[in-house]
Design a protein around this motif. Structure first.
Motif, PDB file in Angstrom:
ATOM      1  N   ARG A 296       0.826  -1.206   0.000  1.00 56.63           N
ATOM      2  CA  ARG A 296       0.000   0.000   0.000  1.00 56.63           C
ATOM      3  C   ARG A 296       0.860   1.256   0.000  1.00 56.63           C
ATOM      4  O   ARG A 296       0.593   2.214  -0.731  1.00 56.63           O
ATOM      5  CB  ARG A 296      -0.932   0.008   1.208  1.00 56.63           C
ATOM      6  CG  ARG A 296      -1.765   1.284   1.297  1.00 56.63           C
ATOM      7  CD  ARG A 296      -2.902   1.124   2.277  1.00 56.63           C
ATOM      8  NE  ARG A 296      -3.775   0.045   1.863  1.00 56.63           N
ATOM      9  CZ  ARG A 296      -4.752  -0.457   2.618  1.00 56.63           C
ATOM     10  NH1 ARG A 296      -4.962   0.033   3.812  1.00 56.63           N
ATOM     11  NH2 ARG A 296      -5.504  -1.430   2.165  1.00 56.63           N
ATOM     12  N   TYR A 297       1.919   1.256   0.813  1.00 53.02           N
ATOM     13  CA  TYR A 297       2.771   2.445   0.906  1.00 53.02           C
ATOM     14  C   TYR A 297       3.462   2.724  -0.422  1.00 53.02           C
ATOM     15  O   TYR A 297       3.449   3.866  -0.912  1.00 53.02           O
ATOM     16  CB  TYR A 297       3.815   2.251   2.000  1.00 53.02           C
ATOM     17  CG  TYR A 297       4.784   3.414   2.095  1.00 53.02           C
ATOM     18  CD1 TYR A 297       4.433   4.580   2.767  1.00 53.02           C
ATOM     19  CD2 TYR A 297       6.034   3.347   1.488  1.00 53.02           C
ATOM     20  CE1 TYR A 297       5.302   5.656   2.834  1.00 53.02           C
ATOM     21  CE2 TYR A 297       6.919   4.414   1.543  1.00 53.02           C
ATOM     22  CZ  TYR A 297       6.542   5.568   2.220  1.00 53.02           C
ATOM     23  OH  TYR A 297       7.404   6.631   2.277  1.00 53.02           O
ATOM     24  N   VAL A 298       4.049   1.695  -1.026  1.00 49.05           N
ATOM     25  CA  VAL A 298       4.770   1.883  -2.288  1.00 49.05           C
ATOM     26  C   VAL A 298       3.824   2.348  -3.390  1.00 49.05           C
ATOM     27  O   VAL A 298       4.123   3.291  -4.135  1.00 49.05           O
ATOM     28  CB  VAL A 298       5.487   0.576  -2.694  1.00 49.05           C
ATOM     29  CG1 VAL A 298       6.039   0.680  -4.123  1.00 49.05           C
ATOM     30  CG2 VAL A 298       6.616   0.263  -1.724  1.00 49.05           C
ATOM     31  N   THR A 299       2.680   1.694  -3.506  1.00 50.55           N
ATOM     32  CA  THR A 299       1.733   2.060  -4.554  1.00 50.55           C
ATOM     33  C   THR A 299       1.203   3.476  -4.355  1.00 50.55           C
ATOM     34  O   THR A 299       1.101   4.262  -5.304  1.00 50.55           O
ATOM     35  CB  THR A 299       0.559   1.068  -4.590  1.00 50.55           C
ATOM     36  OG1 THR A 299       1.067  -0.258  -4.769  1.00 50.55           O
ATOM     37  CG2 THR A 299      -0.396   1.389  -5.731  1.00 50.55           C
ATOM     38  N   THR A 300       0.863   3.813  -3.115  1.00 51.11           N
ATOM     39  CA  THR A 300       0.350   5.151  -2.830  1.00 51.11           C
ATOM     40  C   THR A 300       1.395   6.211  -3.145  1.00 51.11           C
ATOM     41  O   THR A 300       1.092   7.243  -3.764  1.00 51.11           O
ATOM     42  CB  THR A 300      -0.080   5.262  -1.360  1.00 51.11           C
ATOM     43  OG1 THR A 300      -1.089   4.299  -1.089  1.00 51.11           O
ATOM     44  CG2 THR A 300      -0.621   6.651  -1.047  1.00 51.11           C
ATOM     45  N   ALA A 301       2.631   5.978  -2.716  1.00 44.30           N
ATOM     46  CA  ALA A 301       3.690   6.970  -2.927  1.00 44.30           C
ATOM     47  C   ALA A 301       3.950   7.203  -4.413  1.00 44.30           C
ATOM     48  O   ALA A 301       4.061   8.345  -4.862  1.00 44.30           O
ATOM     49  CB  ALA A 301       4.970   6.515  -2.227  1.00 44.30           C
ATOM     50  N   LEU A 302       4.042   6.127  -5.185  1.00 44.95           N
ATOM     51  CA  LEU A 302       4.372   6.266  -6.610  1.00 44.95           C
ATOM     52  C   LEU A 302       3.215   6.821  -7.433  1.00 44.95           C
ATOM     53  O   LEU A 302       3.425   7.497  -8.437  1.00 44.95           O
ATOM     54  CB  LEU A 302       4.819   4.910  -7.167  1.00 44.95           C
ATOM     55  CG  LEU A 302       6.125   4.356  -6.591  1.00 44.95           C
ATOM     56  CD1 LEU A 302       6.429   2.993  -7.188  1.00 44.95           C
ATOM     57  CD2 LEU A 302       7.280   5.315  -6.855  1.00 44.95           C
ATOM     58  N   ALA A 303       1.991   6.538  -7.008  1.00 46.44           N
ATOM     59  CA  ALA A 303       0.825   6.999  -7.774  1.00 46.44           C
ATOM     60  C   ALA A 303       0.231   8.290  -7.222  1.00 46.44           C
ATOM     61  O   ALA A 303      -0.747   8.803  -7.781  1.00 46.44           O
ATOM     62  CB  ALA A 303      -0.249   5.914  -7.792  1.00 46.44           C
ATOM     63  N   SER A 304       0.814   8.833  -6.155  1.00 49.01           N
ATOM     64  CA  SER A 304       0.198   9.967  -5.454  1.00 49.01           C
ATOM     65  C   SER A 304      -0.131  11.162  -6.343  1.00 49.01           C
ATOM     66  O   SER A 304      -1.174  11.804  -6.145  1.00 49.01           O
ATOM     67  CB  SER A 304       1.078  10.414  -4.275  1.00 49.01           C
ATOM     68  OG  SER A 304       2.366  10.796  -4.733  1.00 49.01           O
ATOM     69  N   PRO A 305       0.689  11.519  -7.352  1.00 52.80           N
ATOM     70  CA  PRO A 305       0.321  12.683  -8.178  1.00 52.80           C
ATOM     71  C   PRO A 305      -0.996  12.497  -8.938  1.00 52.80           C
ATOM     72  O   PRO A 305      -1.618  13.487  -9.331  1.00 52.80           O
ATOM     73  CB  PRO A 305       1.511  12.802  -9.153  1.00 52.80           C
ATOM     74  CG  PRO A 305       2.647  12.132  -8.468  1.00 52.80           C
ATOM     75  CD  PRO A 305       2.012  10.996  -7.723  1.00 52.80           C
TER      76      PRO A 305
END
Length: 339
Positions: A296-305
């Motif tokens: 969840r953290y990795v996906t959220t961080a990379l897709a945040s924009p």
């Protein structure tokens, strides 16, 4: 006989685009259960999976020997169908996802390659052969890939529409890590994507699909979020049908969340395309409680924009917190896209 006459009323072709596990197959099948609409599934898979691998149609028979597809293919191509090995190679090469930008630029400038125009002609023949065989007014092509949407827009004798389906990238990541078997390939396990590959594809495919809005006339692009579709399926599907200019009816809906799906002749898609009869439509949000923290953290961080752009929250969501009141919204052209 080859059906090559593009005359008469222009056929509507709805191209469903989006990263995998975004509800495209279910949307495809529900739309295809409406009068005047035929769903072909993922036409892009015809050459590799249908011809070369002998995969099964939604009806259960091999695609190229299916009682529906065999005469349609003869009508489109006569006794000399295109070379499936060559077309499959093109899809992995000059007509592949990585070439979407170049294909779009060439299409906008009117300088498309012979390979692109040739493939667009093949699609045109297929779409029109389907319509001539079924009498449908709308053909749904749920191929998902961005470059195929460009080629569909280039096809002669059709009115292209683009339905862009989006799902929360964390839900996609969770879904892609599940083990899923493919009935069309005798129970073979479908490919799985790790968290980095999933988010990379999620971002790149959605960005590319948004760029494709440059190629279609105003009013021909619609964006639907998976979460909205699954939470209010009857309303969302009705809005899509109305957008296509077709009569809004109950179609396969028995109630707000249950559909009665008939057998279909989809070429490829999620294994859910083989489900017929009464099917309940429910939001799959198991990822909210079951997804690992690192994923969840990795996906959220990379897709945040892009999260806010599609109406998703950055922090840890709760079930259905993402569902907006406006189930269907017209896609905005990306900034700086031009006309």
């Amino acid at each position: 006989m080859v059906d090559s006459d593009p005359g008469g009323a222009r056929l509507k072709v709805l191209y469903v685009a989006g990263w995998g596990r975004s509800g495209t197959t279910l949307m495809d099948n529900v739309l295809g259960a409406h009068d005047g609409v035929f769903t072909a599934g993922e036409i892009t898979r015809l050459w590799e999976l249908g011809y070369l691998e002998g995969r099964r149609c939604g009806c259960g028979d091999p695609v190229v020997g299916c009682a529906f597809w065999a005469p349609v293919l003869r009508r489109a191509f006569g006794d000399q169908p295109p070379d499936p090995r060559r077309l499959a190679a093109l899809q992995h090469g000059s007509l592949g996802v990585l070439r979407t930008g170049a294909l779009l630029a060439a299409a906008r400038s009117g300088r498309s390659t012979d390979e692109a125009t040739g493939y667009a002609d093949i699609l045109s023949r297929l779409y029109r052969a389907i319509a001539a065989t079924t009498g449908c007014r709308v053909v749904v092509d749920a191929s998902k890939r961005p470059p195929d949407a460009i080629l569909t827009a280039m096809a002669s004798g059709v009115e292209p529409y683009l339905l862009h389906m989006v799902r929360d990238p964390r839900a996609c990541a969770y879904s892609w890590q599940r083990t899923v078997t493919d009935p069309s390939a005798d129970g073979t396990r479908m490919h799985r994507h790790g968290r980095l590959m999933n988010v990379g594809h999620w971002v790149s495919w959605n960005v590319l699909i948004e760029r494709l809005t440059q190629l279609l006339p105003p009013g021909r692009v619609l964006r639907v979020r998976y979460e909205d579709f699954m939470s209010a399926p009857r309303d969302v599907v009705g809005a899509v049908v109305d957008w296509l200019g077709e009569p809004v009816t109950d179609g396969p809906f028995l109630d707000d969340r249950t559909v009665d799906l008939p057998p279909n002749h989809t070429i490829a898609g999620n294994p859910g395309r083989f489900r017929t009869g009464e099917v309940g439509v429910r939001l799959d949000d198991a990822w909210v409680t079951e997804q690992g923290r690192l994923d969840r953290y990795v996906t959220t961080a990379l897709a945040s924009p892009w999260l806010r752009h599609y109406g998703y929250s950055w922090g840890r969501p709760t079930a259905r917190s993402d569902v907006s009141l406006t189930a269907v919204s017209r896609a905005d052209r990306p900034r700086g896209a031009g006309g």
